[in-house]
Motif scaffolding. Sequence first.
Motif, PDB file in Angstrom:
ATOM      1  N   SER A   1      27.970  -0.008  44.131  1.00 41.63           N
ATOM      2  CA  SER A   1      28.839  -0.937  44.873  1.00 41.63           C
ATOM      3  C   SER A   1      28.612  -0.857  46.375  1.00 41.63           C
ATOM      4  N   ALA A   2      28.007   0.234  46.862  1.00 40.32           N
ATOM      5  CA  ALA A   2      27.720   0.357  48.294  1.00 40.32           C
ATOM      6  C   ALA A   2      26.781  -0.749  48.761  1.00 40.32           C
ATOM      7  N   TRP A   3      25.826  -1.148  47.906  1.00 39.57           N
ATOM      8  CA  TRP A   3      24.915  -2.238  48.276  1.00 39.57           C
ATOM      9  C   TRP A   3      25.699  -3.531  48.478  1.00 39.57           C
ATOM     10  N   TYR A   4      26.671  -3.763  47.623  1.00 37.86           N
ATOM     11  CA  TYR A   4      27.467  -4.979  47.731  1.00 37.86           C
ATOM     12  C   TYR A   4      28.406  -4.917  48.932  1.00 37.86           C
ATOM     13  N   CYS A   5      28.855  -3.716  49.274  1.00 45.62           N
ATOM     14  CA  CYS A   5      29.673  -3.556  50.479  1.00 45.62           C
ATOM     15  C   CYS A   5      28.871  -3.952  51.713  1.00 45.62           C
ATOM     16  N   TRP A   6      27.583  -3.646  51.686  1.00 47.73           N
ATOM     17  CA  TRP A   6      26.702  -4.032  52.782  1.00 47.73           C
ATOM     18  C   TRP A   6      26.651  -5.554  52.909  1.00 47.73           C
ATOM     19  N   VAL A   7      26.498  -6.224  51.767  1.00 48.07           N
ATOM     20  CA  VAL A   7      26.497  -7.688  51.765  1.00 48.07           C
ATOM     21  C   VAL A   7      27.820  -8.215  52.306  1.00 48.07           C
ATOM     22  N   ASP A   8      28.925  -7.627  51.857  1.00 47.47           N
ATOM     23  CA  ASP A   8      30.252  -8.070  52.295  1.00 47.47           C
ATOM     24  C   ASP A   8      30.428  -7.905  53.800  1.00 47.47           C
ATOM     25  N   SER A   9      29.997  -6.756  54.330  1.00 49.18           N
ATOM     26  CA  SER A   9      30.178  -6.494  55.754  1.00 49.18           C
ATOM     27  C   SER A   9      29.328  -7.439  56.603  1.00 49.18           C
ATOM     28  N   VAL A  10      28.122  -7.756  56.130  1.00 48.41           N
ATOM     29  CA  VAL A  10      27.267  -8.715  56.840  1.00 48.41           C
ATOM     30  C   VAL A  10      27.906 -10.103  56.833  1.00 48.41           C
ATOM     31  N   ALA A  11      28.460 -10.493  55.696  1.00 49.69           N
ATOM     32  CA  ALA A  11      29.099 -11.804  55.583  1.00 49.69           C
ATOM     33  C   ALA A  11      30.292 -11.921  56.526  1.00 49.69           C
ATOM     34  N   MET A  12      31.135 -10.891  56.552  1.00 50.69           N
ATOM     35  CA  MET A  12      32.317 -10.935  57.404  1.00 50.69           C
ATOM     36  C   MET A  12      31.957 -10.829  58.880  1.00 50.69           C
ATOM     37  N   GLY A  13      30.989  -9.973  59.194  1.00 49.20           N
ATOM     38  CA  GLY A  13      30.604  -9.813  60.579  1.00 49.20           C
ATOM     39  C   GLY A  13      29.807 -10.977  61.126  1.00 49.20           C
ATOM     40  N   GLY A  14      29.086 -11.681  60.253  1.00 49.26           N
ATOM     41  CA  GLY A  14      28.242 -12.771  60.720  1.00 49.26           C
ATOM     42  C   GLY A  14      28.922 -14.116  60.785  1.00 49.26           C
TER      43      GLY A  14
ATOM     44  N   GLN B   1      31.359 -17.401  55.267  1.00 52.91           N
ATOM     45  CA  GLN B   1      31.103 -16.035  54.795  1.00 52.91           C
ATOM     46  C   GLN B   1      30.383 -16.045  53.450  1.00 52.91           C
ATOM     47  N   VAL B   2      30.809 -16.907  52.557  1.00 53.02           N
ATOM     48  CA  VAL B   2      30.163 -17.002  51.249  1.00 53.02           C
ATOM     49  C   VAL B   2      28.709 -17.445  51.419  1.00 53.02           C
ATOM     50  N   GLY B   3      28.474 -18.413  52.304  1.00 53.15           N
ATOM     51  CA  GLY B   3      27.114 -18.871  52.552  1.00 53.15           C
ATOM     52  C   GLY B   3      26.225 -17.757  53.076  1.00 53.15           C
ATOM     53  N   ILE B   4      26.756 -16.964  54.011  1.00 52.05           N
ATOM     54  CA  ILE B   4      25.992 -15.837  54.553  1.00 52.05           C
ATOM     55  C   ILE B   4      25.718 -14.808  53.464  1.00 52.05           C
ATOM     56  N   ALA B   5      26.727 -14.522  52.648  1.00 47.43           N
ATOM     57  CA  ALA B   5      26.564 -13.547  51.565  1.00 47.43           C
ATOM     58  C   ALA B   5      25.469 -13.991  50.605  1.00 47.43           C
TER      59      ALA B   5
ATOM     60  N   VAL C   1      30.903 -13.410  43.411  1.00 48.27           N
ATOM     61  CA  VAL C   1      31.293 -12.001  43.511  1.00 48.27           C
ATOM     62  C   VAL C   1      31.945 -11.723  44.857  1.00 48.27           C
ATOM     63  N   TYR C   2      31.348 -12.243  45.931  1.00 52.80           N
ATOM     64  CA  TYR C   2      31.938 -12.022  47.253  1.00 52.80           C
ATOM     65  C   TYR C   2      33.319 -12.661  47.347  1.00 52.80           C
ATOM     66  N   LEU C   3      33.438 -13.901  46.877  1.00 50.43           N
ATOM     67  CA  LEU C   3      34.724 -14.591  46.946  1.00 50.43           C
ATOM     68  C   LEU C   3      35.773 -13.868  46.115  1.00 50.43           C
ATOM     69  N   THR C   4      35.375 -13.308  44.997  1.00 42.51           N
ATOM     70  CA  THR C   4      36.305 -12.548  44.164  1.00 42.51           C
ATOM     71  C   THR C   4      36.797 -11.304  44.891  1.00 42.51           C
ATOM     72  N   ALA C   5      35.889 -10.619  45.585  1.00 44.58           N
ATOM     73  CA  ALA C   5      36.293  -9.438  46.351  1.00 44.58           C
ATOM     74  C   ALA C   5      37.296  -9.815  47.433  1.00 44.58           C
TER      75      ALA C   5
ATOM     76  N   SER D   1      37.289  -3.576  56.515  1.00 43.81           N
ATOM     77  CA  SER D   1      37.914  -4.315  55.410  1.00 43.81           C
ATOM     78  C   SER D   1      37.912  -3.476  54.137  1.00 43.81           C
ATOM     79  N   PRO D   2      38.675  -2.387  54.109  1.00 42.26           N
ATOM     80  CA  PRO D   2      38.647  -1.479  52.957  1.00 42.26           C
ATOM     81  C   PRO D   2      39.065  -2.123  51.643  1.00 42.26           C
ATOM     82  N   LEU D   3      39.992  -3.066  51.693  1.00 43.54           N
ATOM     83  CA  LEU D   3      40.433  -3.690  50.446  1.00 43.54           C
ATOM     84  C   LEU D   3      39.334  -4.556  49.830  1.00 43.54           C
ATOM     85  N   VAL D   4      38.520  -5.179  50.683  1.00 50.20           N
ATOM     86  CA  VAL D   4      37.394  -5.957  50.171  1.00 50.20           C
ATOM     87  C   VAL D   4      36.399  -5.036  49.471  1.00 50.20           C
ATOM     88  N   TYR D   5      36.155  -3.864  50.056  1.00 47.09           N
ATOM     89  CA  TYR D   5      35.224  -2.907  49.456  1.00 47.09           C
ATOM     90  C   TYR D   5      35.783  -2.345  48.149  1.00 47.09           C
TER      91      TYR D   5
END
Length: 260
Positions: A216-229, A69-73, A109-113, A171-175
């Motif tokens: 933060s919505a832009w980063y939520c997009w990154v997070d969702s792509v990482a988790m989904g991918g 996930q971190v690699g994808i992010a 940043v992703y790993l921290t979230a 993943s609301p808590l991640v967002y």
Amino acid sequence: MLRHFPSSDIACVHKQRDYIIAAITFFCVAFALVNDADATLAEQKVLGGCAWIFLLCFLHGESKEIRVQVGIAICFATVGEHFASPFMGGYTYRFHNVPAYVPPGHGMVYLTAVALARSGLFLKYAREIATFVVVACGLWSLWGVSGLGQGDAVGAMLFCVFLIYLFKGKSPLVYLAAFFITTWLEIIGTAVGTWKWAAIDPVLGWTQGNPPSGVSAWYCWVDSVAMGGSAPVMQGLKNVRQWFKSVKIGKNAYQGASDD
């Protein structure tokens, strides 16, 4: 609206590792951005090298899924950075580049979230934290469109997108956690002049804050792509390993037959 958030009586465990990751990342973000305010390109590269070291150390204790996930992010966010900044001009770094610490920074940043989202603090107080974030970011967005500042129509739009992620996403808590770390880095980065957002968004032509309130919505997009991918990427890697294994077995069998 909060029915998919954990209830306050949920059993939770406070793992020290999660808080250490968050604390170090918050500190490193502030340190890197403040020092980059007047750093040279060479010094930017040093900051980038340090960021990679911290990230790799963090990943050492994570599962394979989180590492993927971190690699994808990192890949997705880095491509997005080059498109949104040097190409589109939505925001501009001091040297009109993407600093060397940005790719590993996105990983941190992703790993921290993720770490905060699984922490006992966020699990136990998810609803209270969500209420605080919605109110704080909502007031920020209202101020942006009130006419008191330079205007921030983009921020208000992004805030609405953030609400969709928060109340409809998986993943609301991640967002929620992403809001805190990304707001922290955006406020510091823009305050010290490490980068600056364009007053008018180059795509929509709308007014835009520095930073936009709902950034933060832009980063939520990154997070969702990482988790989904992560699942398809891991399956793809598994298929590749199996293919190489089958090729190796076939090659060994062929050599054995030839020796006979």
